[in-house]
Design a protein around this motif. Structure first.
Motif, PDB file in Angstrom:
ATOM      1  N   SER A  54      -7.946 -45.276  14.889  1.00 47.71           N
ATOM      2  CA  SER A  54      -8.713 -45.060  15.338  1.00 47.71           C
ATOM      3  C   SER A  54      -9.213 -45.806  15.973  1.00 47.71           C
ATOM      4  CB  SER A  54      -9.797 -44.052  14.113  1.00 47.71           C
ATOM      5  OG  SER A  54     -10.698 -43.303  15.058  1.00 47.71           O
ATOM      6  N   VAL A  55      -9.529 -45.862  17.165  1.00 51.93           N
ATOM      7  CA  VAL A  55     -10.676 -46.231  18.260  1.00 51.93           C
ATOM      8  C   VAL A  55     -12.143 -45.684  18.533  1.00 51.93           C
ATOM      9  CG1 VAL A  55     -10.773 -48.026  20.201  1.00 51.93           C
ATOM     10  CG2 VAL A  55      -8.362 -47.810  18.751  1.00 51.93           C
ATOM     11  N   ASP A  56     -12.967 -46.118  18.127  1.00 48.96           N
ATOM     12  CA  ASP A  56     -14.343 -45.599  18.429  1.00 48.96           C
ATOM     13  C   ASP A  56     -13.900 -43.856  18.819  1.00 48.96           C
ATOM     14  OD1 ASP A  56     -15.623 -47.739  18.504  1.00 48.96           O
ATOM     15  OD2 ASP A  56     -15.099 -48.311  20.385  1.00 48.96           O
ATOM     16  N   GLY A  57     -12.657 -43.396  17.919  1.00 55.55           N
ATOM     17  CA  GLY A  57     -13.653 -41.632  17.629  1.00 55.55           C
ATOM     18  C   GLY A  57     -11.541 -41.778  17.836  1.00 55.55           C
ATOM     19  N   SER A  58     -11.260 -42.530  18.930  1.00 60.15           N
ATOM     20  CA  SER A  58      -9.923 -41.690  19.375  1.00 60.15           C
ATOM     21  C   SER A  58      -8.836 -41.998  18.689  1.00 60.15           C
ATOM     22  CB  SER A  58     -10.090 -42.271  21.185  1.00 60.15           C
ATOM     23  OG  SER A  58     -11.318 -41.694  21.560  1.00 60.15           O
TER      24      SER A  58
END
Length: 82
Positions: A54-58
């Protein structure tokens, strides 16, 4: 201490410090929001052993080789909240 993303346990949020790749190979990551300062959390491994993060929520799938080129640092409790 030089931490790389594959050494981080699942569900542990870290901050990206740098990408240890040539510019042409780092560009696709940068375009997807994988930038120094972003928060990355390993969520699971794919059946082939690649990282799902997960990268900042994505959610983003990373090859093992690419994940090994991401230098990260652990966040303190205050940084995780803010």
């Amino acid at each position: 201490m030089d931490l790389r993303l594959p050494s981080i346990p699942l569900r542990q949020t870290v901050e990206l410090v740098s990408i240890d790749l040539p510019a042409d190979q780092a560009e696709p990551l940068l375009e997807r929001g994988v930038l120094p300062g972003c928060r990355i959390c390993p969520v699971r491994s794919s059946p082939s052993g690649h990282a799902i993060v997960s990268v900042d929520g994505s959610l983003l799938a990373l090859r093992r080789e690419t994940a090994a080129c991401l230098c990260v640092r652990l966040l303190t409790s205050l940084q995780e909240v803010g």
